[in-house]
Design a protein around this motif. Sequence first.
Motif, short mmCIF file in Angstrom:
data_model
loop_
_atom_site.label_atom_id
_atom_site.label_comp_id
_atom_site.label_asym_id
_atom_site.label_seq_id
_atom_site.Cartn_x
_atom_site.Cartn_y
_atom_site.Cartn_z
N HIS A 1 -4.10 19.70 26.33
CA HIS A 1 -2.73 19.66 26.86
C HIS A 1 -2.52 18.35 27.61
O HIS A 1 -3.38 17.93 28.39
N ALA A 2 -1.36 17.74 27.38
CA ALA A 2 -1.12 16.39 27.91
C ALA A 2 -1.19 16.31 29.44
O ALA A 2 -1.46 15.25 30.00
N LYS A 3 -0.95 17.41 30.14
CA LYS A 3 -0.91 17.35 31.60
C LYS A 3 -2.26 17.68 32.24
O LYS A 3 -2.41 17.63 33.46
N VAL A 4 -3.23 18.04 31.41
CA VAL A 4 -4.52 18.47 31.96
C VAL A 4 -5.55 17.36 31.82
O VAL A 4 -5.74 16.80 30.75
N ALA A 5 -6.20 17.04 32.95
CA ALA A 5 -7.25 16.02 32.91
C ALA A 5 -8.60 16.65 32.63
O ALA A 5 -9.38 16.16 31.83
N GLU A 6 -8.88 17.76 33.29
CA GLU A 6 -10.17 18.40 33.11
C GLU A 6 -10.05 19.90 33.35
O GLU A 6 -9.16 20.35 34.08
#
Length: 651
Positions: free
Chosen positions: A541-546
């Motif tokens: 998902h584009a908003k999730v870094a980790e």
Amino acid sequence: MAVENIAKHPIPAGFENAHAGPEDYRKLYDESISDPEGFWGREGKRLDWIEPYSKVKNTDFTFGDVSIKWFEDGVLNACVNCVDRHLESRGDQTAIIFEPDDPEAEAQHITYNQLSDRVNRFANVLLSQGVMRGDRVVIYLPMIPEAAYAMLACARIGAIHSIVFAGFSPDALANRINDSEAKAVITADTAPRGGRRTALKSNADAALLHCSDKVRCLVVKHTGDQTTWVEGRDVDVKAMMEEVSPDCPPRPMNAEDPLFILYTSGSTGRPKGVVHSTGGYLVYAAISHQYTFDYHEGDVFWCTADVGWVTGHSYIIYGPLANGATTLMFEGTPTYPDAGRFWAVCEKHKVNQFYTAPTAIRALMGQGTEHVEKYDLSSLRLLGTVGEPINPEAWNWYDKNIGKGNCPIVDTWWQTETGGHMITSLPGAVETKPGSATLPFFGVNPVILDPESAKVQEGDPASGVLCIADSWPGQMRTVWGDHQRFMETYFQQYKGYYFTGDGCTRDEDGYYWITGRVDDVINVSGHRMGTAEVESALVAHAKVAEAAVVGYPHQVKGQGIYAYVTLMNGVEPSDELRKELETWVRNEIGPIAKPDLIQWAPGLPKTRSGKIMRRILRKIAEDDYGSLGDTSTLAEPEVVDDLIDNRMNRG
Ligand code: ATP
Ligand code: MG
């Protein structure tokens, strides 16, 4: 995306002359399994032996009697194999390129001749301090050439080194000095990293307060920073190296004599002192370095790991140097002075093979491609990853932006315990699939067992726990001082097999997909699921870094899915976003995988090697954070408090 829908990437052009093509791989692999004596009897000769071996393999996986011996009557010296034997043919070739933390500081090119001089002198310093064959020496050094000299010097005199990562605390250092009853610790004054300095010597001073007062402290004056000095205990290594003789005769060692001890990272429990042998280990490090990275004469090889991890042992030092390679040692971090540092170093030193961890790739991916585009990466022929399953998102980014679609990516599955690569593609032989470590290395016979019945799962596809059916030369021999623990950890649960602790799926093509630790497989309403799969969906998902996912007790489902999510810089957490992520995972994998609880995590607890410590996250998710266990190997212990304060599952 389901495993069966991931397409194969063909072998890129330029690998027609690889050490192994598709047919060579099949032929050699089959031979290595059907005739290990013949295969390894031949491959062992890639080393120089003082006394040749007459026996190749003598191994027993029977619980209670586990014993592993390779080349057992052979005599050799590991340092001679990494240094002396190259002097005649390549004395003036660069053995080690040292790239300092400070990008403005000059890189060093250390030739094999210079390496020999440094190592011989270092070995004489050790002898002068009473270090003898079989003694343990703890190395607590940053990524500087002296770390390589110290390792090889120990090997030269038959002392057993035990490297403790320079980021570890005085406590962790003291525990390791005491567990191995080390005679000396080698450290440096201070260690620059990412523009900051760690006071290594003062950490060592603090550790030594808890150790026998007989332990010598050998100090490399690296930065020249002021340190306290204990007369009679502390030794100035560099000064002394200039005084001692540049000749130190190598000690003939038995193939089964320990070469080193290395404590595991402790992501699943109390660290174990993994013991590796001299002969089998070195053969295995050398052959795997050659084939997996398709190493050829003249290549510049860069493994970004720290020498404090097994990856640094096998693929910065022992494998490359046994093969006469040029190996790069980097003192700094991927993001100093900016997120382009890795690529700047690749360009500067014309690196041919680049080997790093998925966690580094994900971190750099988040910083955008402008840091990559500035540099000429045309020297790169091959990319590698190690340490955890690589999510296809990161794989594709690596392939496209770093490899420019021309470099095979070798995803190497292995462990501290295995000494070298176990499941990995060979660049000229095996087509890759993003996220799969693909096929076994020579001599490795993986089997998938049903976790409950322990029955071998024949045929493809199959899923279960990953075990290895027979020994390979790089296998660890014991846990230091505790053979019983060795047997109980690896040979008790599934009789007759080496148990890796990892879950695994084998697809229709016979490709292996590591699904994470068996402890990380959760059972939701009767469905077994690797937490890595849910994590992979979340980070897509584009908003999730980790993201890190664990199970927690759930009244209806048995286990529920608890997800810790770190958002991209600048993204605000909200209930809408939580809903969006739930729907996202449901669409990516299916309704069964929808997280029950999502906690926003500003940071995740990681080991110093960048692995998420799921056992801690599991405790928090179970609302049982009173018993977190050993947290001394965490990179940033403070993130744990925040996670506890904001936990979602309050009992
Ligand atoms: P400890 O054994 O103390 O818990 P650790 O297992 O993290 O620590 P390592 O030996 O460094 O210590 O890591 C080996 C583990 O890392 C493997 O068992 C596997 O879970 C994971 N791993 C390593 N490489 C890969 C890879 N290419 N793909 C998937 N998983 C990997
Ligand atoms: Mg492990």
